[in-house]
Design an enzyme around this catalytic site. Structure first.
Site, PDB file in Angstrom:
ATOM      1  N   LYS A  17       0.848  -1.218   0.000  1.00 43.30           N
ATOM      2  CA  LYS A  17       0.000   0.000   0.000  1.00 43.30           C
ATOM      3  C   LYS A  17       0.868   1.247   0.000  1.00 43.30           C
ATOM      4  O   LYS A  17       2.042   1.225   0.386  1.00 43.30           O
ATOM      5  CB  LYS A  17      -0.947   0.025   1.213  1.00 43.30           C
ATOM      6  CG  LYS A  17      -0.281   0.020   2.605  1.00 43.30           C
ATOM      7  CD  LYS A  17       0.199   1.368   3.132  1.00 43.30           C
ATOM      8  CE  LYS A  17       0.799   1.262   4.534  1.00 43.30           C
ATOM      9  NZ  LYS A  17       1.754   2.307   4.870  1.00 43.30           N
ATOM     10  N   VAL A 107      11.142  -4.745   3.074  1.00 50.00           N
ATOM     11  CA  VAL A 107      10.749  -4.755   4.492  1.00 50.00           C
ATOM     12  C   VAL A 107      11.043  -3.389   5.126  1.00 50.00           C
ATOM     13  O   VAL A 107      11.968  -2.688   4.716  1.00 50.00           O
ATOM     14  CB  VAL A 107      11.530  -5.881   5.226  1.00 50.00           C
ATOM     15  CG1 VAL A 107      11.246  -5.874   6.719  1.00 50.00           C
ATOM     16  CG2 VAL A 107      11.179  -7.235   4.631  1.00 50.00           C
ATOM     17  N   ALA A 108      10.213  -3.034   6.118  1.00 46.54           N
ATOM     18  CA  ALA A 108      10.407  -1.805   6.903  1.00 46.54           C
ATOM     19  C   ALA A 108      10.517  -0.567   6.008  1.00 46.54           C
ATOM     20  O   ALA A 108      11.402   0.272   6.175  1.00 46.54           O
ATOM     21  CB  ALA A 108      11.634  -1.938   7.813  1.00 46.54           C
ATOM     22  N   ALA A 112       3.884  -1.666   4.193  1.00 46.38           N
ATOM     23  CA  ALA A 112       3.025  -2.604   4.940  1.00 46.38           C
ATOM     24  C   ALA A 112       3.130  -4.050   4.452  1.00 46.38           C
ATOM     25  O   ALA A 112       2.139  -4.780   4.439  1.00 46.38           O
ATOM     26  CB  ALA A 112       1.568  -2.137   4.942  1.00 46.38           C
ATOM     27  N   GLY A 113       4.333  -4.458   4.084  1.00 52.81           N
ATOM     28  CA  GLY A 113       4.525  -5.830   3.623  1.00 52.81           C
ATOM     29  C   GLY A 113       4.111  -6.857   4.669  1.00 52.81           C
ATOM     30  O   GLY A 113       3.453  -7.851   4.349  1.00 52.81           O
ATOM     31  N   GLY A 114       4.497  -6.628   5.920  1.00 52.88           N
ATOM     32  CA  GLY A 114       4.139  -7.587   6.975  1.00 52.88           C
ATOM     33  C   GLY A 114       2.634  -7.644   7.178  1.00 52.88           C
ATOM     34  O   GLY A 114       2.045  -8.724   7.337  1.00 52.88           O
ATOM     35  N   SER A 115       1.973  -6.487   7.132  1.00 57.78           N
ATOM     36  CA  SER A 115       0.520  -6.429   7.365  1.00 57.78           C
ATOM     37  C   SER A 115      -0.251  -7.114   6.244  1.00 57.78           C
ATOM     38  O   SER A 115      -1.218  -7.834   6.485  1.00 57.78           O
ATOM     39  CB  SER A 115       0.055  -4.977   7.475  1.00 57.78           C
ATOM     40  OG  SER A 115       0.711  -4.344   8.537  1.00 57.78           O
ATOM     41  N   ASP A 148      -2.368  -1.868  10.233  1.00 58.59           N
ATOM     42  CA  ASP A 148      -2.628  -1.808   8.784  1.00 58.59           C
ATOM     43  C   ASP A 148      -3.279  -3.080   8.241  1.00 58.59           C
ATOM     44  O   ASP A 148      -3.642  -3.130   7.065  1.00 58.59           O
ATOM     45  CB  ASP A 148      -1.314  -1.596   8.012  1.00 58.59           C
ATOM     46  CG  ASP A 148      -0.750  -0.198   8.187  1.00 58.59           C
ATOM     47  OD1 ASP A 148      -1.496   0.694   8.612  1.00 58.59           O
ATOM     48  OD2 ASP A 148       0.439  -0.013   7.893  1.00 58.59           O
TER      49      ASP A 148
HETATM   50  P1  ATP Z   1       4.691  -1.037   9.716  1.00 58.90           P
HETATM   51  O1  ATP Z   1       3.543  -1.992   9.541  1.00 58.90           O
HETATM   52  O2  ATP Z   1       5.385  -1.150  11.052  1.00 58.90           O
HETATM   53  O3  ATP Z   1       4.393   0.365   9.282  1.00 58.90           O
HETATM   54  P2  ATP Z   1       6.362  -1.258   7.375  1.00 58.90           P
HETATM   55  O4  ATP Z   1       5.323  -1.175   6.336  1.00 58.90           O
HETATM   56  O5  ATP Z   1       7.283  -0.082   7.455  1.00 58.90           O
HETATM   57  O6  ATP Z   1       5.777  -1.596   8.773  1.00 58.90           O
HETATM   58  P3  ATP Z   1       6.951  -4.071   7.145  1.00 58.90           P
HETATM   59  O7  ATP Z   1       7.653  -4.572   5.942  1.00 58.90           O
HETATM   60  O8  ATP Z   1       5.533  -4.411   7.306  1.00 58.90           O
HETATM   61  O9  ATP Z   1       7.246  -2.521   7.188  1.00 58.90           O
HETATM   62  O10 ATP Z   1       7.775  -4.581   8.411  1.00 58.90           O
HETATM   63  C1  ATP Z   1       7.551  -4.161   9.727  1.00 58.90           C
HETATM   64  C2  ATP Z   1       8.252  -5.125  10.662  1.00 58.90           C
HETATM   65  O11 ATP Z   1       7.424  -6.290  10.760  1.00 58.90           O
HETATM   66  C3  ATP Z   1       9.606  -5.608  10.136  1.00 58.90           C
HETATM   67  O12 ATP Z   1      10.651  -4.903  10.740  1.00 58.90           O
HETATM   68  C4  ATP Z   1       9.653  -7.067  10.499  1.00 58.90           C
HETATM   69  O13 ATP Z   1      10.502  -7.251  11.610  1.00 58.90           O
HETATM   70  C5  ATP Z   1       8.233  -7.445  10.954  1.00 58.90           C
HETATM   71  N1  ATP Z   1       7.622  -8.542  10.162  1.00 58.90           N
HETATM   72  C6  ATP Z   1       7.036  -9.638  10.657  1.00 58.90           C
HETATM   73  N2  ATP Z   1       6.570 -10.421   9.678  1.00 58.90           N
HETATM   74  C7  ATP Z   1       6.852  -9.827   8.523  1.00 58.90           C
HETATM   75  C8  ATP Z   1       6.605 -10.159   7.154  1.00 58.90           C
HETATM   76  N3  ATP Z   1       5.952 -11.272   6.778  1.00 58.90           N
HETATM   77  N4  ATP Z   1       7.032  -9.301   6.218  1.00 58.90           N
HETATM   78  C9  ATP Z   1       7.683  -8.152   6.589  1.00 58.90           C
HETATM   79  N5  ATP Z   1       7.931  -7.800   7.857  1.00 58.90           N
HETATM   80  C10 ATP Z   1       7.533  -8.626   8.826  1.00 58.90           C
END
Ligand code: ATP
Length: 298
Positions: A17, A107-108, A112-115, A148
């Protein structure tokens, strides 16, 4: 979110997103910040392959298609596994699952890859296991996993999100939107960016209505002037490469440009897919391959 069956496996594409508007309304007594944000899902996807396994088995593996993927947490901390465990606790499925995550979303990066992976695991496993959780039950589980996650559950490409981001009002996206996304240098921790945020320095409050009206009328120039992200100054203080990315997007004559979420990725709103693709090539050369021409799905 896109689904397809491949033999007995369910394959789910989980989109990233962008935040077209992110207003911080202040700090709450529970420590979270009250937000108003406009999110749009884009065509940059992680993929989850969910395969039935014997009862009690939950296997997780991950491969990365992207050099900008920082270290992912090991299986039990990974949001995909945490989502699966929540579903198991809530619905006690009759079989297990082997889950493979192909990571393409850096990542990070505020994308919102984790979400989105967590949302795809909730919806996908609910289908694979035929656990029959309702939309409300899935939303409750999503809110426990992160702010998210709720946005991705309904697969609507555009929404206004309030609260800490988990209260979703879907909006109609009237036409395709073209962006180029660039991820400069390393990622940023959301917690670090909120810690660096000085709420007393925020611009006077506005709301996202003018942006949504401009998008609805297809007035991209107007929409570009309404892009906002209250976290951008704090993130720029932590990662000076963000300024370099925004300058490159400006030289590329994007309508408007902004950091997404808590960074460090930034995007430019482009006139056409052709404009986005030509900028992608330039930005890939400048930022070590970490640029993507994407479309918000209609
Ligand atoms: P946030 O949701 O905190 O705004 P973001 O969009 O900046 O995050 P994400 O890639 O979602 O970044 O990663 C946030 C944190 O979630 C990472 O530092 C990681 O440690 C953790 N995490 C857990 N599972 C996952 C996953 N499947 N993919 C990415 N990150 C993950």
């Amino acid at each position: 979110m896109r689904f397809r069956w491949q033999e007995s496996s369910l394959v789910v594409d989980a989109p990233a997103k962008l935040n077209l508007y992110l207003g911080v309304r202040g700090r709450r007594s529970d420590g979270y910040h009250e937000l108003e944000t406009v999110m749009v899902s884009i065509g940059l996807f992680d993929t989850l392959r969910l395969t039935p396994a014997p009862p009690g088995v939950l296997e997780f593996s991950c491969s990365s298609r992207h050099a900008a993927s920082d270290a992912l947490p090991d299986s039990e901390q990974n949001l995909v596994v945490r989502a699966a465990r929540l579903l198991i606790d809530a619905a006690n499925p009759r079989c297990g699952a082997a889950i493979h995550l192909t990571k393409r979303i850096p990542v990070a990066s505020g994308l919102a890859g984790g979400s989105t992976d967590a949302a795809a695991a909730l919806v996908g496993l609910n289908a694979l296991w035929k656990t029959g959780l309702t939309r409300e039950q899935l939303h409750r589980a999503a809110a426990r996993l992160g702010s998210d996650v709720n946005f991705f559950l309904d697969s609507n490409p555009l929404a206004v999100c309030t609260g800490r981001g988990e209260i979703i009002q879907s909006r109609v996206l009237r036409g395709p939107l073209h962006f180029v996304v660039v991820r400069p240098g390393s990622g940023l921790s959301t917690a670090d960016v909120f810690r660096a945020l000085d709420v007393s320095q925020l611009e006077s409050p506005s709301d996202s209505t003018p942006l949504l009206q401009a998008l609805g009328d297809g007035r991209l120039g107007q929409a570009a002037r309404r892009l906002r992200n209250d976290l951008q100054p704090a993130a720029m203080g932590l990662n000076p490469q963000i300024a370099r990315a925004l300058a490159a997007l400006s030289r590329g004559r994007t309508y408007g440009r902004m950091m997404t979420g808590s960074g460090s990725a930034c995007y430019g709103l482009c006139a056409s897919s052709r404009h986005a693709r030509s900028l992608e090539a330039q930005l890939k050369a400048e930022f070590g391959g970490h640029a993507w021409a994407v479309r918000a799905a209609v």
